[in-house]
Design an enzyme around this catalytic site. Sequence first.
Site, PDB file in Angstrom:
ATOM      1  N   ASP A   1      -0.567   4.886 -21.213  1.00 44.31           N
ATOM      2  CA  ASP A   1      -0.306   6.150 -20.415  1.00 44.31           C
ATOM      3  C   ASP A   1      -1.524   6.369 -19.845  1.00 44.31           C
ATOM      4  OD1 ASP A   1       1.263   8.353 -19.751  1.00 44.31           O
ATOM      5  OD2 ASP A   1       1.654   9.015 -21.768  1.00 44.31           O
TER       6      ASP A   1
ATOM      7  N   ASP B   1       8.733  12.231 -16.329  1.00 49.19           N
ATOM      8  CA  ASP B   1       9.326  12.046 -17.681  1.00 49.19           C
ATOM      9  C   ASP B   1      10.966  12.286 -17.687  1.00 49.19           C
ATOM     10  OD1 ASP B   1       6.856  11.300 -18.436  1.00 49.19           O
ATOM     11  OD2 ASP B   1       6.860  12.729 -20.210  1.00 49.19           O
TER      12      ASP B   1
END
Length: 420
Positions: A164, A225
């Site tokens: 990430d 997301d």
Amino acid sequence: MNQRNTRKMLVICVFAVSILTIVAALDNGLALTPPMGWLAWERYRCIVDCETYPNDCVSEQLFRRTADLLVSEGYADVGYEYIIIDDCWLAHERGSDGRLQPDPQRFPSGIKALADYIHSLGLKFGIYEDFGNYTCAGYPGVVGHMKTDAQTFADWEVDYVKLDGCYSEPEDMDTGYPEFGSYLNETGRPMIYSCSWPVYQEFAGIEPNFTALKQYCNLWRNYVDIDDSWEEVEIIMDYFAEKQDSIAEHAGPGHWNDPDMLIIGNYGLSYDQSKVQMAIWAILAAPLLMSTALRDVKPEYKDILQNKAILAINQDELGIQGRRVNNTGLIDIWTRPISPEFDGEYSYAVAFVSRRIDGYPYLKSVTLAEIGLTSACGYEFQDLYSPNTQPQILGPDSVLTVRINPSGVVFYRATIVGAR
Ligand code: GLA
């Protein structure tokens, strides 16, 4: 088209020459088709309170149980393979040797033991880290420890790493992500490398370098997301459609755009909307990473997740990402070139997605030529969500009329005539 014409078409087409496909791969030889498996984040987030939520907290129990269910519920048999930890598995401090360590209460047996268990079921194991100082949820990131962390993952026999990008500078990612990837490679253990570099650059107003991404990453998150709602699926579909001219061409065997997890089986999508997500993720050649409580998935939703004909489209060996080719009248039409090819022309997956939310199933009519299916050989159309319906043979000038449920989909495989 009448039967005589169809037969004539077949005769012409069986004598034409078929084209062999050459598949290029990344150096690590992994993800030649989009990875399939299960990823914790959308459904389980950062639940760390195992006393209150013993079945939901991010713990070795959750991953062991999910691995068991992947096998016992038939997901492994149809190709779902990776069990992937997301954020919140770490202890807040590194060990005295500088190495990453899991939270001792929630992962008392350690990560290697968990990986061993998952491998013993014939599955593969993935883990999460972050390129920055911290993970998005505030656990230690890899900065300053990249080489050690890559080696730790290899020592634990990790098969897949999601890296990430919280708490880092988007402009550092063009060098930082490849650097971590090079340490993964140096370990000698093949690990799928999932990058989040484009999404952070997208929001920082930087155009991601897809040529580099393809070279260094097996997949990459492009956009927001996913959360558990139809609106979220729509936002992501629209992004992939609007950006298709700059992103679609970069997908291929070994390197994929990632529209984020499948949320089918959770709280937010209706049955029809779930069919849409599955169809469009297949069209997009997307990684298929379910994020759901596998023990609670109702049978009709499980059927969507395990629809073999749709999975075959997602996993098509050509690895060409599909596109939205028409979006008039609140009906979107998406197509994806797939195998088998014949006489230099592709077969196709074709999805009609209704963006309407009113009333009844509306009609949409197009000729095949209008949506790019131009082979004079014609196509055999099979409805993938109604496999018992009779296939139709249609030529480029034939009119295809489809009735689509509100926020639903009709999804076809259109196999070019002559190829089989
Ligand atoms: C970011 C990622 C998500 C998830 C969370 C974890 O938001 O995009 O997929 O990994 O971090 O904190």
